[in-house]
Design a protein around this motif. Structure first.
Motif, PDB file in Angstrom:
ATOM      1  N   GLU A 128       0.873  -1.169   0.000  1.00 35.45           N
ATOM      2  CA  GLU A 128       0.000   0.000   0.000  1.00 35.45           C
ATOM      3  C   GLU A 128       0.908   1.217   0.000  1.00 35.45           C
ATOM      4  OE1 GLU A 128      -3.470  -0.009   0.338  1.00 35.45           O
ATOM      5  OE2 GLU A 128      -3.834  -2.107   0.788  1.00 35.45           O
ATOM      6  N   SER A 143      -3.053  -3.382   5.118  1.00 38.46           N
ATOM      7  CA  SER A 143      -4.520  -3.342   5.115  1.00 38.46           C
ATOM      8  C   SER A 143      -4.956  -4.717   4.631  1.00 38.46           C
ATOM      9  CB  SER A 143      -5.044  -2.255   4.178  1.00 38.46           C
ATOM     10  OG  SER A 143      -5.160  -2.758   2.862  1.00 38.46           O
ATOM     11  N   GLN A 163      -6.409  -5.502   2.111  1.00 38.80           N
ATOM     12  CA  GLN A 163      -6.807  -5.301   0.721  1.00 38.80           C
ATOM     13  C   GLN A 163      -7.020  -6.598  -0.073  1.00 38.80           C
ATOM     14  OE1 GLN A 163      -7.738  -2.424  -0.586  1.00 38.80           O
ATOM     15  NE2 GLN A 163      -8.288  -3.488  -2.461  1.00 38.80           N
ATOM     16  N   LYS A 208      -9.840  -8.898   1.322  1.00 43.07           N
ATOM     17  CA  LYS A 208     -11.237  -8.514   1.112  1.00 43.07           C
ATOM     18  C   LYS A 208     -11.631  -8.754  -0.338  1.00 43.07           C
ATOM     19  CE  LYS A 208     -10.598  -3.443   0.898  1.00 43.07           C
ATOM     20  NZ  LYS A 208     -11.128  -2.169   1.376  1.00 43.07           N
ATOM     21  N   ARG A 242       1.806  -0.214   9.405  1.00 43.27           N
ATOM     22  CA  ARG A 242       2.682   0.362   8.386  1.00 43.27           C
ATOM     23  C   ARG A 242       3.932   0.900   9.046  1.00 43.27           C
ATOM     24  NH1 ARG A 242      -1.971   3.050   4.333  1.00 43.27           N
ATOM     25  NH2 ARG A 242      -3.197   1.131   4.376  1.00 43.27           N
ATOM     26  N   GLN A 270      -8.682   0.709  10.767  1.00 47.38           N
ATOM     27  CA  GLN A 270      -9.478   1.110   9.608  1.00 47.38           C
ATOM     28  C   GLN A 270     -10.864   0.491   9.682  1.00 47.38           C
ATOM     29  OE1 GLN A 270      -7.689  -0.105   5.900  1.00 47.38           O
ATOM     30  NE2 GLN A 270      -6.493   1.771   5.733  1.00 47.38           N
ATOM     31  N   ASP A 298     -12.791  -1.128   7.200  1.00 47.48           N
ATOM     32  CA  ASP A 298     -12.425  -1.646   5.889  1.00 47.48           C
ATOM     33  C   ASP A 298     -13.657  -2.301   5.258  1.00 47.48           C
ATOM     34  OD1 ASP A 298     -10.335  -2.165   4.004  1.00 47.48           O
ATOM     35  OD2 ASP A 298     -10.501  -4.291   4.550  1.00 47.48           O
ATOM     36  N   HIS A 308      -3.235   5.019  -6.020  1.00 49.61           N
ATOM     37  CA  HIS A 308      -3.985   4.437  -4.898  1.00 49.61           C
ATOM     38  C   HIS A 308      -3.319   3.117  -4.497  1.00 49.61           C
ATOM     39  CE1 HIS A 308      -7.241   4.039  -2.157  1.00 49.61           C
ATOM     40  NE2 HIS A 308      -7.760   2.996  -2.761  1.00 49.61           N
ATOM     41  N   HIS A 309      -3.596   2.061  -5.196  1.00 48.05           N
ATOM     42  CA  HIS A 309      -2.822   0.832  -5.076  1.00 48.05           C
ATOM     43  C   HIS A 309      -3.009   0.019  -6.351  1.00 48.05           C
ATOM     44  CE1 HIS A 309      -6.612  -1.006  -4.069  1.00 48.05           C
ATOM     45  NE2 HIS A 309      -6.677  -0.440  -2.890  1.00 48.05           N
ATOM     46  N   GLY A 335     -10.552   6.250   1.665  1.00 45.33           N
ATOM     47  CA  GLY A 335     -10.363   6.199   0.229  1.00 45.33           C
ATOM     48  C   GLY A 335     -10.564   4.788  -0.251  1.00 45.33           C
ATOM     49  N   GLY A 336     -10.836   4.680  -1.527  1.00 44.85           N
ATOM     50  CA  GLY A 336     -11.012   3.346  -2.083  1.00 44.85           C
ATOM     51  C   GLY A 336     -11.148   3.432  -3.579  1.00 44.85           C
ATOM     52  N   SER A 337     -11.588   2.328  -4.155  1.00 45.62           N
ATOM     53  CA  SER A 337     -11.668   2.295  -5.608  1.00 45.62           C
ATOM     54  C   SER A 337     -12.536   1.137  -6.064  1.00 45.62           C
ATOM     55  CB  SER A 337     -10.268   2.139  -6.207  1.00 45.62           C
ATOM     56  OG  SER A 337      -9.656   0.966  -5.719  1.00 45.62           O
ATOM     57  N   ARG A 339     -12.252  -2.026  -8.232  1.00 46.64           N
ATOM     58  CA  ARG A 339     -11.031  -2.805  -8.458  1.00 46.64           C
ATOM     59  C   ARG A 339     -10.993  -3.383  -9.862  1.00 46.64           C
ATOM     60  NH1 ARG A 339      -9.998  -0.550  -3.555  1.00 46.64           N
ATOM     61  NH2 ARG A 339     -11.342  -1.440  -1.959  1.00 46.64           N
ATOM     62  N   GLY A 364     -14.519  -1.023  -3.146  1.00 48.74           N
ATOM     63  CA  GLY A 364     -14.717  -0.740  -1.730  1.00 48.74           C
ATOM     64  C   GLY A 364     -13.910   0.444  -1.306  1.00 48.74           C
ATOM     65  N   LEU A 365     -13.734   0.531  -0.021  1.00 52.40           N
ATOM     66  CA  LEU A 365     -12.944   1.628   0.530  1.00 52.40           C
ATOM     67  C   LEU A 365     -12.619   1.344   1.983  1.00 52.40           C
ATOM     68  CD1 LEU A 365     -15.343   4.712   0.937  1.00 52.40           C
ATOM     69  CD2 LEU A 365     -15.812   2.368   1.542  1.00 52.40           C
ATOM     70  N   ALA A 366     -11.800   2.195   2.541  1.00 53.14           N
ATOM     71  CA  ALA A 366     -11.467   2.079   3.962  1.00 53.14           C
ATOM     72  C   ALA A 366     -11.400   3.473   4.550  1.00 53.14           C
ATOM     73  CB  ALA A 366     -10.138   1.357   4.132  1.00 53.14           C
TER      74      ALA A 366
HETATM   75  N1  ASP Z   1      -6.764  -0.690   1.197  1.00 52.25           N
HETATM   76  C1  ASP Z   1      -6.941   0.708   0.933  1.00 52.25           C
HETATM   77  C2  ASP Z   1      -6.210   1.545   1.978  1.00 52.25           C
HETATM   78  O1  ASP Z   1      -5.861   1.045   3.021  1.00 52.25           O
HETATM   79  C3  ASP Z   1      -8.369   1.115   0.928  1.00 52.25           C
HETATM   80  C4  ASP Z   1      -9.148   0.492  -0.159  1.00 52.25           C
HETATM   81  O2  ASP Z   1      -8.784   0.628  -1.324  1.00 52.25           O
HETATM   82  O3  ASP Z   1     -10.180  -0.101   0.149  1.00 52.25           O
HETATM   83  O4  ASP Z   1      -6.024   2.724   1.788  1.00 52.25           O
END
Ligand code: ASP
Length: 586
Positions: free
Chosen positions: A171, A193, A195, A198, A217, A231, A233, A443-444, A484-486, A488, A529-531
């Motif tokens: 991340e 996370s 990520q 989930k 982290r 988080q 999540d 983002h990731h 934040g999230g996205s 996927r 999703g998002l967290a």
């Molecule tokens: N895993 C991401 C974060 O920790 C959040 C997400 O994309 O759901 O920022």
């Protein structure tokens, strides 16, 4: 039963009742022949009075701060009432005191405000936690978690735990790792996370997942971060961006209402990442106040002022009512923007004086009429101060953004009781690093490109890739990125392409992420999703800047828990058992 009531419970209506309370002695003072004791528990404080002829008089004399006692007596009306506390109309006329435990003298006062320094209080965190502000903070945290769980449960979300001993999920930060004794020479990583898990739960068909979960982290702990943090999540299947945003807008609305009784805007405003940068110089703008940027580049170029003429971008903010700033104040502000934390080369000002005249640091190059036209185009009124920075576009915007926040703070426009939530959408998918000569995921790496940008995504040209926007979103509150999230990537081929764009070789991708690429081959549903950062959410709800008070046992800026003295060395035998050797020189 140790007690019939808590220390926050009794009122005048209880007058005459025989009660037993238990708690800590916050204060005990003798006046005439009587002893007055403030007895505290997490519900409040009740005053006890022990008269000279009470059978409890001898015990009362022995009491010191933080003794734990049980006191029996009758609720009576207080002569000198204390309007500051809910139990202030009564006191307990004590007939018996039972000392349950003694205490050594605590190292600091355990009251609303303590006289202990931060470090001392951290070392005795369990004593600091007895203080009402921290108890309120943890109670708020509990309340929020409860509201969130009940909202998500009502929406059909399942709370599912994911493992803490995993393989690293990038991340963007460093992993904490844990050596495996049973698998010599190998390591688990603690999740940054959940990520990937989930997303695997989505593949597994649990189409609405959430978890209030610890993440780890290993970052340098600037700016109020914690190495382990919590988080909220979440992940959903068969959704588009709109579904995710509306579900979590609903959650935020219900949490604000439930925990604070506050109605937040409906709908929550949205802003594209590009607009946020152009207007506020930040991807997490504080919109509790205006002071939006004016791009005055075209207007100020070509008049012989070399600094502006050479600049890619000139931006201006209008600071209301500050035309009266003195020379000294402006010099101080100029020094302020030159600090490394801001990084500007200099500051240009234009004062729109109350009498209609104009005074600026660039009078030499511009006529008063030109400056008036500039002020007008920025909608500056008389009495306002215009501040300008120039340089490369995004960099200057970022600096101007920092200046804007500073001015907002100085003008008292950042009221912690005002809540201005906002969604930032349309983030770029990728970020180019000059230093490393490669793209990073903004983002990731699991974030999907916008479908209308797929041609660019599959192009080999850097300029094309730079233009790709992501289906990614951030929830911003009062200048903080709260979540934040996205949406996927759910297609194995597209995920492989993403790794390729990020310069991750097929072998490396397979080694690190083979499990998820493989899972996507077995019918992965569209998902996203998002967290949310739960600690920060609590702090903002509590009107505080720092998250530390909202975590029962936080770490300090060096990542240390000074109460338990961790991290610490382990003994040689333990090192050996884990196949570890230290390279630290003693
Ligand atoms: N895993 C991401 C974060 O920790 C959040 C997400 O994309 O759901 O920022």
């Amino acid at each position: 039963m140790y007690r019939t009531h808590t220390c926050g419970e009794l009122r005048l209506a209880d007058k005459g009742s025989k009660v037993t309370l238990a708690g800590w002695v916050q204060k005990s003072r003798r006046l005439g022949g009587m002893t007055f004791i403030d007895l505290r528990d997490r519900y409040g404080i009740t005053q006890l009075v022990v008269e000279a002829d009470s059978p409890a008089a001898a015990a009362a004399e022995e009491l010191g701060r933080e003794f734990v006692i049980q006191a029996e007596g009758e609720v009576i009306e207080r002569e000198s009432r204390n309007a500051k506390i809910p139990t202030g109309d009564i006191e307990i006329k004590v007939s018996a005191i039972n000392i349950l435990n003694r205490s050594v003298t605590p190292p600091f006062t355990i009251e609303e405000n303590s006289d202990g320094g931060e470090d001392l209080r951290a070392r005795y965190r369990y004593l600091d936690l007895r203080r009402p502000p921290l108890q309120r903070a943890l109670a708020l945290r509990h309340r929020l978690a409860h509201e969130i769980r009940s909202y998500l449960d009502a929406q059909g979300f399942m709370e599912i735990e994911t493992p803490y001993l995993i393989k690293s999920t990038p991340e963007g930060a460093r992993d904490f790792v844990v050596p495996s004794r049973m698998n010599p020479g190998t390591f688990y990583a603690l999740p940054q996370s959940p990520q990937t898990f989930k997303q695997l739960l989505m593949v597994a068909g649990y189409d609405r997942y959430f978890q209030i979960v610890r993440c780890f982290r290993d970052e340098d702990l600037r700016a109020d971060r914690q190495p382990e943090f919590t988080q909220i999540d979440c992940e959903m299947s068969f959704v588009e961006q709109e579904d995710v945003l509306s579900t979590f807008e609903g959650m935020m609305r219900s949490v604000f209402k439930g925990a604070l009784g506050v109605d937040i805007p409906n709908p929550i405003p949205r802003m594209s990442w590009a607009d946020a940068m152009d207007s506020y110089g930040s991807d997490k703008p504080d919109i509790r106040f205006g002071m939006k940027f004016n791009d005055v580049t075209a207007q100020v170029k070509g008049f012989g002022f070399p600094v502006f003429d050479a600049a890619e971008y000139v931006g201006a903010i209008v600071v209301p009512g500050c035309a009266g700033y003195t020379r000294k104040q402006l010099d101080e502000l100029t020094e302020w923007v030159k600090r490394p934390q801001v990084g500007a080369k200099g500051l240009v000002y234009v004062k729109c004086n109350e009498d209609g005249s104009i005074k600026s640091s660039i009078d030499k190059f511009y006529t008063p009429e030109q400056l008036k036209a500039l002020a007008e185009s920025c909608s500056a009124a008389s009495g306002d101060l215009i501040l300008m920075l120039c340089g490369p576009r995004r960099k200057t915007q970022t600096q101007l953004g920092v200046l804007r926040i500073e001015m907002g703070g100085r003008l008292g426009l950042r009221d912690p009781k005002v809540f201005a939530p906002l969604w930032i959408v349309d983030f770029p998918l990728l970020e180019w690093s000059e230093e490393d000569g490669r793209f990073y995921a903004m983002h990731h790496p699991f974030t999907s490109p916008k479908p209308e940008h797929l041609d660019w995504f599959y192009s080999d040209k850097k300029e094309d890739l730079e233009r790709v926007c992501a289906n990614a979103y951030d929830f911003v509150l009062n200048g903080n990125e709260l979540g934040g999230g996205s949406i996927r990537i759910h297609d194995a081929g597209m995920q492989s392409r993403m790794f390729e764009v990020l310069g991750i070789s097929a072998e490396e991708a397979d080694y690190k992420f083979g499990f998820i690429i493989n899972a996507f081959k077995f019918g992965a549903p569209p998902h996203g999703g998002l967290a949310f950062g739960f600690d920060r959410l609590c702090a903002l709800f509590g009107g505080q800047e720092t998250i530390r008070d909202y975590i029962a046992f936080p770490k300090n800026n060096q990542g240390r828990d000074v109460m338990i003295d961790s991290p610490s060395k382990i003994d040689d035998a333990q090192m050996e058992e884990l196949f570890l050797a230290s390279t630290v020189k003693e």
